[in-house]
Design an enzyme around this catalytic site. Structure first.
Site, PDB file in Angstrom:
ATOM      1  N   CYS A 142       0.876  -1.182   0.000  1.00  0.00           N
ATOM      2  CA  CYS A 142       0.000   0.000   0.000  1.00  0.00           C
ATOM      3  C   CYS A 142       0.909   1.227   0.000  1.00  0.00           C
ATOM      4  CB  CYS A 142      -0.984  -0.012   1.165  1.00  0.00           C
ATOM      5  SG  CYS A 142      -0.297   0.193   2.821  1.00  0.00           S
ATOM      6  N   HIS A 192      13.429 -15.425  12.717  1.00  0.00           N
ATOM      7  CA  HIS A 192      13.001 -15.415  14.122  1.00  0.00           C
ATOM      8  C   HIS A 192      11.485 -15.451  14.293  1.00  0.00           C
ATOM      9  CE1 HIS A 192      16.967 -13.600  15.867  1.00  0.00           C
ATOM     10  NE2 HIS A 192      17.185 -14.595  15.025  1.00  0.00           N
TER      11      HIS A 192
HETATM   12  C1  RB5 Z   1      -4.041   5.312   0.571  1.00  0.00           C
HETATM   13  O1  RB5 Z   1      -4.037   6.662   0.328  1.00  0.00           O
HETATM   14  C2  RB5 Z   1      -3.138   4.979   1.760  1.00  0.00           C
HETATM   15  O2  RB5 Z   1      -3.718   5.471   2.929  1.00  0.00           O
HETATM   16  C3  RB5 Z   1      -2.904   3.501   1.861  1.00  0.00           C
HETATM   17  O3  RB5 Z   1      -2.335   3.042   0.678  1.00  0.00           O
HETATM   18  C4  RB5 Z   1      -1.963   3.075   2.948  1.00  0.00           C
HETATM   19  O4  RB5 Z   1      -0.786   3.812   2.929  1.00  0.00           O
HETATM   20  C5  RB5 Z   1      -2.538   3.000   4.296  1.00  0.00           C
HETATM   21  O5  RB5 Z   1      -1.869   2.624   5.271  1.00  0.00           O
END
Ligand code: RB5
Length: 153
Positions: A71, A104
């Site tokens: 993400c 670990h």
């Molecule tokens: C999306 O904008 C972002 O919040 C997501 O990809 C992530 O970084 C959340 O933890």
């Protein structure tokens, strides 16, 4: 033809991690690993807990070796992944963290943040995660086993 050290990797990302996820999919595939990309978003905004839930479900059903989640920061997917039974996720931005998490903590899920780690470093982190094995010393097995126990709070 995949080599004997080849693994099955499941990948997913939210909208903030698509580009890095694509890079890692290509990298893992070029090394002969079996790659399954279950990413559902094409770029539209999605909620990482939903995307992680779907990816974990597929990963466990498929009995794949590793789950790789991306993400924007890596934080959301790592928090979401660690809520799931049988998932031990690490957010790593360097190969040593990935190696220790495998050895670990017997980590089976690697999380990365597209905004925080460059593509070459991310590939090196993935390589380290794949190459390192769980340390099966009694103390590590005991600690990892305790992670599956219900929390007291
Ligand atoms: C999306 O904008 C972002 O919040 C997501 O990809 C992530 O970084 C959340 O933890």
């Amino acid at each position: 033809m995949a080599g004997s050290g080849s693994k099955v990797l499941v990948f997913s990302a939210d909208h903030g991690g698509i580009d890095l996820k694509n890079k890692l999919v290509a990298h893992a595939g070029s090394l002969g690993h079996t790659v399954v990309d279950v990413t559902r978003t094409q770029g539209e905004s999605v909620d990482y807990p939903d995307e992680v839930g779907a990816a974990v479900e597929y990963f466990l059903q498929r009995q794949a070796d590793f789950l790789v989640l991306v993400c924007g920061s890596g934080v959301g997917v790592s928090i979401a992944a660690n809520r799931h039974h049988k998932i031990r996720a690490v957010l790593a931005d360097n190969p040593y963290t990935a190696a220790l998490a495998r050895a670990h903590n017997h980590a089976n899920c690697l999380c990365l943040g597209q905004r925080l780690v460059g593509e070459d470093m991310a590939c090196a982190v993935l390589d380290s995660f794949i190459a390192n094995q769980p340390d099966l010393s009694e103390r590590h097995k005991r600690r990892v086993h305790k992670l599956e126990e219900p929390c007291r709070t």
